[in-house]
Design a protein around this motif. Structure first.
Motif, mmCIF file in Angstrom:
data_model
loop_
_atom_site.group_PDB
_atom_site.id
_atom_site.type_symbol
_atom_site.label_atom_id
_atom_site.label_comp_id
_atom_site.label_asym_id
_atom_site.label_seq_id
_atom_site.Cartn_x
_atom_site.Cartn_y
_atom_site.Cartn_z
ATOM 1 N N SER A 611 0.825 -1.205 0.000
ATOM 2 C CA SER A 611 0.000 0.000 0.000
ATOM 3 C C SER A 611 0.857 1.251 0.000
ATOM 4 C CB SER A 611 -0.924 0.012 1.218
ATOM 5 O OG SER A 611 -1.861 -1.029 1.148
ATOM 6 N N LEU A 612 1.935 1.204 0.765
ATOM 7 C CA LEU A 612 2.817 2.369 0.805
ATOM 8 C C LEU A 612 3.431 2.615 -0.558
ATOM 9 C CD1 LEU A 612 4.688 2.033 4.220
ATOM 10 C CD2 LEU A 612 3.256 3.935 3.472
ATOM 11 N N THR A 613 3.864 1.551 -1.203
ATOM 12 C CA THR A 613 4.467 1.707 -2.534
ATOM 13 C C THR A 613 3.476 2.330 -3.504
ATOM 14 O OG1 THR A 613 5.788 -0.266 -2.106
ATOM 15 C CG2 THR A 613 5.666 0.504 -4.373
ATOM 16 N N ASN A 614 2.239 1.844 -3.447
ATOM 17 C CA ASN A 614 1.232 2.425 -4.330
ATOM 18 C C ASN A 614 0.988 3.882 -3.993
ATOM 19 O OD1 ASN A 614 1.032 -0.032 -5.503
ATOM 20 N ND2 ASN A 614 -1.073 -0.447 -4.931
ATOM 21 N N LEU A 615 1.023 4.188 -2.729
ATOM 22 C CA LEU A 615 0.845 5.577 -2.316
ATOM 23 C C LEU A 615 1.946 6.449 -2.921
ATOM 24 C CD1 LEU A 615 -0.440 7.819 -0.667
ATOM 25 C CD2 LEU A 615 0.861 7.059 1.315
ATOM 26 N N ASN A 632 9.099 6.097 -0.505
ATOM 27 C CA ASN A 632 9.897 5.037 -1.111
ATOM 28 C C ASN A 632 11.152 4.739 -0.291
ATOM 29 O OD1 ASN A 632 8.457 4.131 -3.385
ATOM 30 N ND2 ASN A 632 9.001 5.975 -4.521
ATOM 31 N N SER A 633 11.728 5.782 0.280
ATOM 32 C CA SER A 633 12.916 5.550 1.111
ATOM 33 C C SER A 633 12.578 4.654 2.284
ATOM 34 C CB SER A 633 13.466 6.865 1.662
ATOM 35 O OG SER A 633 13.773 7.735 0.622
ATOM 36 N N ARG A 634 11.464 4.989 2.901
ATOM 37 C CA ARG A 634 11.052 4.206 4.067
ATOM 38 C C ARG A 634 10.836 2.745 3.687
ATOM 39 N NH1 ARG A 634 5.848 5.627 6.683
ATOM 40 N NH2 ARG A 634 5.727 7.486 5.404
ATOM 41 N N VAL A 635 10.102 2.547 2.590
ATOM 42 C CA VAL A 635 9.796 1.174 2.170
ATOM 43 C C VAL A 635 11.079 0.438 1.829
ATOM 44 C CG1 VAL A 635 8.651 -0.228 0.420
ATOM 45 C CG2 VAL A 635 7.517 1.786 1.324
ATOM 46 N N LEU A 636 11.964 1.141 1.170
ATOM 47 C CA LEU A 636 13.223 0.507 0.776
ATOM 48 C C LEU A 636 13.999 0.051 2.002
ATOM 49 C CD1 LEU A 636 15.313 -0.285 -1.322
ATOM 50 C CD2 LEU A 636 16.215 2.031 -1.228
ATOM 51 N N GLU A 637 14.079 0.931 2.987
ATOM 52 C CA GLU A 637 14.787 0.582 4.212
ATOM 53 C C GLU A 637 14.259 -0.718 4.798
ATOM 54 O OE1 GLU A 637 17.764 2.274 4.145
ATOM 55 O OE2 GLU A 637 17.453 1.160 6.001
ATOM 56 N N ILE A 638 12.949 -0.777 4.889
ATOM 57 C CA ILE A 638 12.345 -1.961 5.507
ATOM 58 C C ILE A 638 12.622 -3.207 4.678
ATOM 59 C CG2 ILE A 638 10.162 -3.032 6.178
ATOM 60 C CD1 ILE A 638 9.113 -0.213 6.751
ATOM 61 N N ARG A 639 12.447 -3.055 3.394
ATOM 62 C CA ARG A 639 12.654 -4.235 2.551
ATOM 63 C C ARG A 639 14.100 -4.704 2.596
ATOM 64 N NH1 ARG A 639 8.614 -3.005 -2.588
ATOM 65 N NH2 ARG A 639 6.873 -4.172 -1.711
ATOM 66 N N ARG A 640 14.998 -3.734 2.670
ATOM 67 C CA ARG A 640 16.404 -4.136 2.748
ATOM 68 C C ARG A 640 16.675 -4.908 4.019
ATOM 69 N NH1 ARG A 640 20.385 0.712 1.304
ATOM 70 N NH2 ARG A 640 21.923 -0.905 1.659
ATOM 71 N N GLU A 649 11.902 -7.535 -4.770
ATOM 72 C CA GLU A 649 11.069 -6.445 -4.275
ATOM 73 C C GLU A 649 11.913 -5.285 -3.768
ATOM 74 O OE1 GLU A 649 7.879 -7.522 -1.560
ATOM 75 O OE2 GLU A 649 7.487 -9.300 -2.782
ATOM 76 N N THR A 650 13.037 -5.607 -3.187
ATOM 77 C CA THR A 650 13.941 -4.536 -2.770
ATOM 78 C C THR A 650 14.382 -3.743 -4.000
ATOM 79 O OG1 THR A 650 14.746 -6.063 -1.104
ATOM 80 C CG2 THR A 650 15.974 -4.017 -1.389
ATOM 81 N N MET A 651 14.685 -4.462 -5.029
ATOM 82 C CA MET A 651 15.093 -3.805 -6.272
ATOM 83 C C MET A 651 13.983 -2.922 -6.799
ATOM 84 S SD MET A 651 18.097 -4.170 -7.179
ATOM 85 C CE MET A 651 19.341 -4.958 -6.208
ATOM 86 N N GLN A 652 12.762 -3.407 -6.697
ATOM 87 C CA GLN A 652 11.643 -2.598 -7.161
ATOM 88 C C GLN A 652 11.560 -1.294 -6.396
ATOM 89 O OE1 GLN A 652 7.903 -4.697 -7.047
ATOM 90 N NE2 GLN A 652 8.547 -5.939 -8.788
ATOM 91 N N SER A 653 11.773 -1.412 -5.089
ATOM 92 C CA SER A 653 11.728 -0.194 -4.283
ATOM 93 C C SER A 653 12.852 0.752 -4.668
ATOM 94 C CB SER A 653 11.841 -0.528 -2.798
ATOM 95 O OG SER A 653 10.621 -1.017 -2.319
ATOM 96 N N GLY A 676 22.839 0.601 -9.959
ATOM 97 C CA GLY A 676 22.835 -0.602 -9.139
ATOM 98 C C GLY A 676 21.720 -1.555 -9.542
ATOM 99 N N VAL A 677 20.552 -0.985 -9.763
ATOM 100 C CA VAL A 677 19.422 -1.825 -10.146
ATOM 101 C C VAL A 677 19.682 -2.482 -11.492
ATOM 102 C CG1 VAL A 677 16.970 -1.836 -10.666
ATOM 103 C CG2 VAL A 677 17.826 -0.370 -8.866
ATOM 104 N N LEU A 678 20.257 -1.706 -12.381
ATOM 105 C CA LEU A 678 20.509 -2.237 -13.720
ATOM 106 C C LEU A 678 21.438 -3.435 -13.655
ATOM 107 C CD1 LEU A 678 20.190 -1.932 -16.774
ATOM 108 C CD2 LEU A 678 22.223 -0.505 -16.763
ATOM 109 N N GLU A 679 22.497 -3.268 -12.894
ATOM 110 C CA GLU A 679 23.483 -4.346 -12.790
ATOM 111 C C GLU A 679 22.811 -5.612 -12.281
ATOM 112 O OE1 GLU A 679 25.446 -5.648 -9.814
ATOM 113 O OE2 GLU A 679 26.159 -7.001 -11.373
ATOM 114 N N TRP A 680 22.005 -5.436 -11.253
ATOM 115 C CA TRP A 680 21.343 -6.605 -10.681
ATOM 116 C C TRP A 680 20.380 -7.222 -11.674
ATOM 117 C CZ3 TRP A 680 16.403 -8.131 -9.367
ATOM 118 C CH2 TRP A 680 16.299 -9.200 -8.438
ATOM 119 N N ARG A 681 19.573 -6.400 -12.301
ATOM 120 C CA ARG A 681 18.544 -6.932 -13.192
ATOM 121 C C ARG A 681 19.166 -7.581 -14.423
ATOM 122 N NH1 ARG A 681 13.330 -2.809 -12.926
ATOM 123 N NH2 ARG A 681 12.679 -3.514 -10.868
ATOM 124 N N ARG A 682 20.254 -7.003 -14.872
ATOM 125 C CA ARG A 682 20.940 -7.626 -16.012
ATOM 126 C C ARG A 682 21.371 -9.030 -15.644
ATOM 127 N NH1 ARG A 682 24.662 -2.846 -18.197
ATOM 128 N NH2 ARG A 682 23.566 -2.371 -20.111
#
Lengths: 971, 191
Positions: A611-615, A632-640, A649-653, A676-682
């Motif tokens: 829900s937060l991400t959608n927000l 997004n920062s908050r969500v990322l922190e938690i997911r990490r 999902e962390t990457m998505q954040s 960073g995301v690119l490297e991982w997704r590649r």
């Protein structure tokens, strides 16, 4: 006769002769030339060189040059001995590899030694390859193994040709060596072990070779003993281009290795990551060849096969075991059994079944040589069955797993059934159905008895379809069981994105449940909730809304305000608002749900985070970027902390946060994050996955925002290249990328090219959507602006007129977009110096904007400013001044706009000779504009120039009047 | 690395002012531009599209020169200059290539291919230029036509427009010029 006259005569006769039939020409010339032999010779020789069919000079010079430069199979002239490439002096050519020519060269600095220099064929994107290579170089430098040839350096010549510098290995390819030196089986196997050790060493350093084949394993004699050396490490990865079927041209024998040695995952269409087991496979092929003399994949027909065919064969064709390829019965007997198993285990299509590491392979080889049992046993019965069932690679689970899923899902839904007994009955019946019908069918296929051909297409969908079709008759008297099954099958369809099928199943389930259990039963509500999701997925928010509201209300009543299921429904309502583009409402609801979920489920619960991400997403749509960043920062922190750094999902954040940062003016931070995301997704998803491409696109935008135009172009070109091939031209990613690129080109000042791109986009939009579609109109607008910037004013104005007319008709004469086109067109007029037209146009827009948006709206004020500016340019300062003053007195604007307006005001004051007031204003405003120009990449430089000119004009006037007033003024 | 238009303009004026070294600097830049353009225009999937050579030439030229700082009398002037520039760049480079004897930078290697392109009937650049100069002395208009069409990439209609003559004239002159040049070139080979 003068020279000129003679020339004319020759010409005349030439043309006259050509007009005649060839047979008649001789006669004609006899007459016309009379006795003048020289003349006749001249004309005849010219006629002899008349070749109407030749294309001499018909291809323009640049086309010749261009074709030559991009010819795929350019085989450049060999470098001559003595020539230099960077610090290397070419000594002699020693071979021609698949990638290009190899030379022996001498290095002078920093150390004097003889090296091998490999020139790579043209057609490679040198800059990127070198960047990739340099990234690997660090790791490569750490490799230190007697059986690995070092790669020292990589570079490019000034003309962009790529070269690699390697340790010079004077040896034969291992297969050739074994043959010419007559090595027996055991000797060959013994040679194989240090090769494995070399590869293992590299793997431990994190380097995957990716291109192991006999020509990359050279054997020299060292102290009389054969010593293999593996070459070309790091090159294959650096050169890696997205592996698509079309790029196979570079595959066969050239860049990416020969098909015969390519692992199935390398040949798999897209999106597979390559790991060390790919090298295991390639080693297996070399081993196979050492033993049998053949490559596992029958080379016959490979050259003629289409690219798709080749890839398919690599993926699917199972080779006969080595012993089957040996003609000598004694040899075959030696190989059959253990050695067969070792080789075949290395060659498993499914890499999970291969040796996990190269050392496992070499260990087993040592086992074999020592006569010890090998780890690779015969394929087990279950494995054989599985192999027959799974002909199709993909992320979807086997039927057995689906069945398990269904069982679990059924249990979940029945858990909510009120009567336990009923639940038991249901679940028993469902389980029995699943086992007896669905699984049995599937396992019949798996078991593949000799009389029955296995069904090759048994995928999830088919399994579901079959199950769905069979339910009808079976459960006539057990509506709840039927409903349960339909519900879970519908849920599975929904997960697969097959909305129509999901809808059908769920509607029926709802019907049954409503009848048997009533409106308010949680089970009924759950099926209805899923149906809401289906409608949202189908893009039918008008259907979703009433149902969603119904479910929400019901759940509120039955389960209460704070029940997780109620919150799910509330979340769905927010999604519906978004589907209606009612983003403000969506935002409010998402905020509400997020908070409630945080309280009820906990701040780290996946649903809370969802829900937060959608927000955050909706905040971005509403241009509330700081908020999006914060969430997004908050969500990322938690997911990490919960899921770890490398979780999808962390990457998505991270990706979402990067987008928010980019729009929040922190494009540099966004770029770092995106990389960073690119490297991982590649690595994980592959270079052709749509999520990877989206990151490339985003990196293009982030670069653009920072004014790094060349970098932006690189990213966007890379993205567009792959997206065009993989996703198709109409995919949103492809179109977005193309548009971004056009904008980059425009902002980089390459107006002609940008115009061309915009035109292309516009043409495509017109083709796909028609002339009057809003997207088409927007792209036409962009094109008009681009043409204007490129200097094609007439064309631009005409186009603008068309767009405006269309928008007036389609969107309405007062629609903000229509007005925006009119504003842009007026700007164009202004640039063209057509002030009366510009004035009229700006006036019109200003009036309409005042009416539609209100007198204080930023856009209204902007139009008024423009109008005032045009008046100023026509010298009508008295009219302009009150207008500018009014705007300045209005609501506060951003620095840029304010500075612009102040500059205009300054001009007006200067015109009235109120220098004391004008000067500081002009000075300050110009300074502000310059600062803004440095800070933001997208400002209109022309405005800055105009402000400057006004300041200069004032200063000139001042010096003049000062001079005229007081000629004795002390300087 | 993109050269700003300013550098290139400076190089161009230096070169036309007689500074030979400016051409050396200019050539890799032109080379790079050509390659980039060519790559874009001749990507495999676009091989079916006609190469709009005039545009390509224009684009190279626009890239190279900051057009706003040059005064063009008219369209004809612009095209004439473009064609001439293209000719000089290609030919002068070929000349200097011939002058340098052995080895040389790998830089040269790529351009060699231009000189040999076997698919189309590409002339030896230097010989062609010599022949063209001779033609220009005898018949300036024909020389200009060849320059505009071959080096500038203009089609018949455009050439006619630029020179203010009819298309028929262009066609006749073109045919004659080609025969003449062909003869000159073969004569040179026999010699």
């Amino acid at each position: 006769m003068s020279e000129a006259a003679r020339w004319s005569q020759i010409e005349r006769l030439y043309h006259a002769a050509l007009e005649r039939h060839p047979d008649e020409r001789t006669v004609f010339l006899d007459q016309a030339c009379a006795q003048d032999e020289a003349l006749r010779r001249e004309v005849e020789s010219l006629l002899a060189h008349d070749r109407p069919d030749s294309d001499f000079l018909d291809h323009p010079a640049i086309e010749v040059a261009a074709h030559a430069l991009t010819a795929r199979e350019i085989e450049p002239a060999a470098l001559e001995p003595g020539s230099r490439i960077g610090p290397y002096r070419i000594l002699e050519r020693i071979g021609r590899g698949g990638m290009g020519m190899v030379y022996r060269a001498e290095q002078q600095v920093p150390v004097r030694r003889t090296v091998a220099l490999k020139m790579i064929k043209t057609g490679m994107d040198s800059e990127n390859v070198i960047i990739r290579f340099k990234a690997e170089r660090q790791a490569l430098a750490l490799m230190d193994h007697p059986n690995i040839a070092r790669v020292f350096d990589a570079g490019a010549t000034p003309s962009g040709r790529l070269y690699f510098v390697m340790e010079l290995v004077d040896g034969l390819p291992v297969t050739e060596y074994c043959q010419t030196h007559g090595l027996g089986l055991r000797e060959r196997l013994a040679l194989f072990i240090p090769i494995c050790q070399a590869i293992q060493h590299a793997h431990q350093k994190g380097i995957i070779h990716r291109d192991i084949k006999p020509s990359n394993v050279l054997v020299t004699a060292y102290d009389g003993n054969p010593a293999p050396k593996v070459i070309d490490f790091g090159i294959a990865k650096a050169m890696q281009e997205p592996l698509t079927e079309r790029s196979m041209h570079t595959l066969a024998g050239a860049v990416m290795g020969t098909p015969e040695y390519m692992s199935p995952e390398q040949a798999a269409s897209f999106g597979e990551d390559i790991d060390t087991r790919s090298d295991v496979y390639s080693l297996g092929t070399v081993l196979y060849q050492l033993i049998t003399g053949f490559t596992p994949l029958q080379a016959t027909g490979l050259a003629q096969a289409s690219d798709a065919e080749i890839l398919r064969r690599i993926r699917e064709e199972v080779s006969p075991p080595p012993s089957a390829r040996l003609r000598d019965p004694k040899l075959a007997r030696m190989v059959r059994g253990d050695l067969d198993w070792v080789v075949m285990k290395a060659l498993e299509k499914d890499r999970a079944r291969r040796y996990a590491t190269v050392s496992a392979l070499s260990d087993d080889m040592e086992n074999y040589l020592a006569g010890a049992p090998v780890a690779a046993g015969p394929p087990s019965a279950t494995y054989r069955l599985m192999k027959l069932a799974r002909r199709h690679r993909g992320p979807v689970a086997t039927v057995a797993v689906i069945a398990a899923l269904l069982v679990a899902a059924v249990e979940v839904s029945t858990r909510q059934a009120i009567l336990a007994r009923r639940a038991q009955q249901e679940s028993a019946a469902v389980s029995s159905f699943l086992q007896n019908d669905l699984l049995a069918q599937a396992s019949a296929n798996i078991q593949a008895s000799s009389s029955e051909r296995p069904d090759p297409d048994l995928k999830v969908r088919t399994a579901l379809d079959r199950a769905a079709s069979q339910i009808g008759g079976k459960f006539a008297g057990q509506p709840l069981v039927e409903a349960s099954i339909r519900h879970t099958i519908g849920a599975t369809y929904l997960d697969l994105g097959l909305f129509t099928e999901a809808q059908r199943q769920l509607e029926r389930a709802i019907q049954l449940r409503r009848q048997a259990l009533g409106e308010r039963d949680p089970a009924t509500l759950q099926s209805q909730n899923l149906l809401v999701s289906v409608y949202i997925g189908q893009g039918k928010p008008s259907l979703a809304e009433p149902l969603g509201r119904q479910v929400l209300d019901m759940r509120r009543q039955v389960l209460g305000e704070r029940h997780p299921d109620t919150l799910t429904s509330l979340h769905n309502m927010a999604a519906i608002e978004r589907a209606f583009a009612r983003d403000a409402q969506a935002e409010a609801l998402y905020a509400q749900v997020a908070e409630l979920r945080r309280q009820v489920l906990g701040p780290q619960h996946p649903d809370t985070l969802k829900s937060l991400t959608n927000l955050a997403y909706v905040s971005m749509l509403l241009e509330e970027y700081p908020q999006a960043v914060e969430i997004n920062s908050r969500v990322l922190e938690i997911r990490r902390s919960v899921l770890g750094d490398e979780h999808p999902e962390t990457m998505q954040s991270r990706y979402a946060l990067a987008l928010a940062l980019m729009n929040n003016g922190q494009a540099d931070r966004a770029e770092d994050m995106l990389r960073g995301v690119l490297e991982w997704r590649r690595r994980v998803l592959g270079v052709s996955h749509v999520d990877t491409l989206n990151v490339l696109n985003a990196l293009g935008m982030a670069s653009h925002y920072q004014g790094k135009y060349a970098q932006a172009e690189d990213f966007l070109n890379e993205c567009l290249d792959v997206a065009g091939k993989v996703l198709g031209d109409r995919h949103p990613t492809t179109t977005a990328c193309r548009l971004n690129r056009a904008e980059v080109l425009q902002d980089a000042g390459r107006y002609e090219v940008a115009s061309r791109e915009f035109r292309e986009i516009s043409d495509l939009n017109r083709l796909w959507f028609g002339d009057e579609n809003p997207d088409t109109l927007r792209s036409e607008s962009n094109l008009a602006i681009a043409l204007g910037l490129a200097g094609h004013y007439i064309e631009a104005r005409t186009l603008f007129n068309q767009v405006i007319a269309l928008r007036q008709r389609v969107l309405g004469p007062k629609n903000p977009k229509t007005l925006s086109s009119m504003d842009s067109a007026a700007n164009l007029d202004r640039r063209m110096g057509r002030y009366p037209e510009a004035e009229r146009a700006f006036r019109e827009v200003a009036v309409l904007r005042r009416e539609v948006l209100g007198p204080k709206h930023p856009n209204t004020l902007s139009s008024l400013t423009s109008l005032a500016a045009v008046l100023v340019e026509q010298g009508r300062y008295q009219e302009a001044e009150p207008m500018v003053q009014e705007v300045l007195d209005g609501p506060a604007a951003d620095r840029w706009s304010r500075a612009l307006r102040q500059s205009l005001l300054g001009a007006c004051l200067a015109a009235q000779k109120r220098f004391a007031e004008a000067e500081p204003l002009l000075q300050a405003s110009y300074g502000e504009l310059r600062q803004e120009q440095d800070r933001r990449p997208f400002v209109d430089r022309l405005e800055v120039e105009r402000a400057h000119r006004r300041l200069l004009a004032l200063q000139r006037t001042q010096t003049n009047s000062a001079a005229s007033l007081s000629p004795n003024h002390d300087r | 690395m993109e050269s700003s238009p300013v550098d290139i303009t400076r190089l161009l004026s230096a070169w036309s002012g007689g500074d030979k070294e400016a051409l050396d600097e200019l050539v890799p830049v032109v080379n790079r531009e050509l390659r980039r353009l060519a790559r874009r225009h001749l990507r495999p999937e676009r091989s079916e599209l006609a190469l709009q050579t005039t545009e390509l030439v224009n684009e190279v030229y626009l890239r190279l020169v900051d057009c706003s700082r040059v005064r063009w009398q008219d369209r004809a002037h612009f095209f004439a200059i473009s064609a001439r520039l293209m000719r000089r760049i290609l030919v002068d480079f070929a000349r200097s290539r011939r002058a340098a004897k052995r080895g040389g930078e790998a830089l040269r290697v790529t351009f060699d291919k231009v000189l040999e392109a076997p698919e189309t009937c590409a002339p030896e650049w230097v010989a062609l230029d010599d022949a063209l100069r001779a033609l220009e002395t005898l018949d300036p208009r024909k020389g200009r036509i060849v320059e505009l069409r071959f080096f500038g990439g203009l089609d018949v209609k455009e050439t006619a427009e630029v020179l203010s003559v009819s298309t028929d004239t262009i066609l006749r002159d073109w045919r004659f010029a080609k025969s003449w040049l062909r003869r000159e070139l073969t004569r040179g080979q026999e010699a």
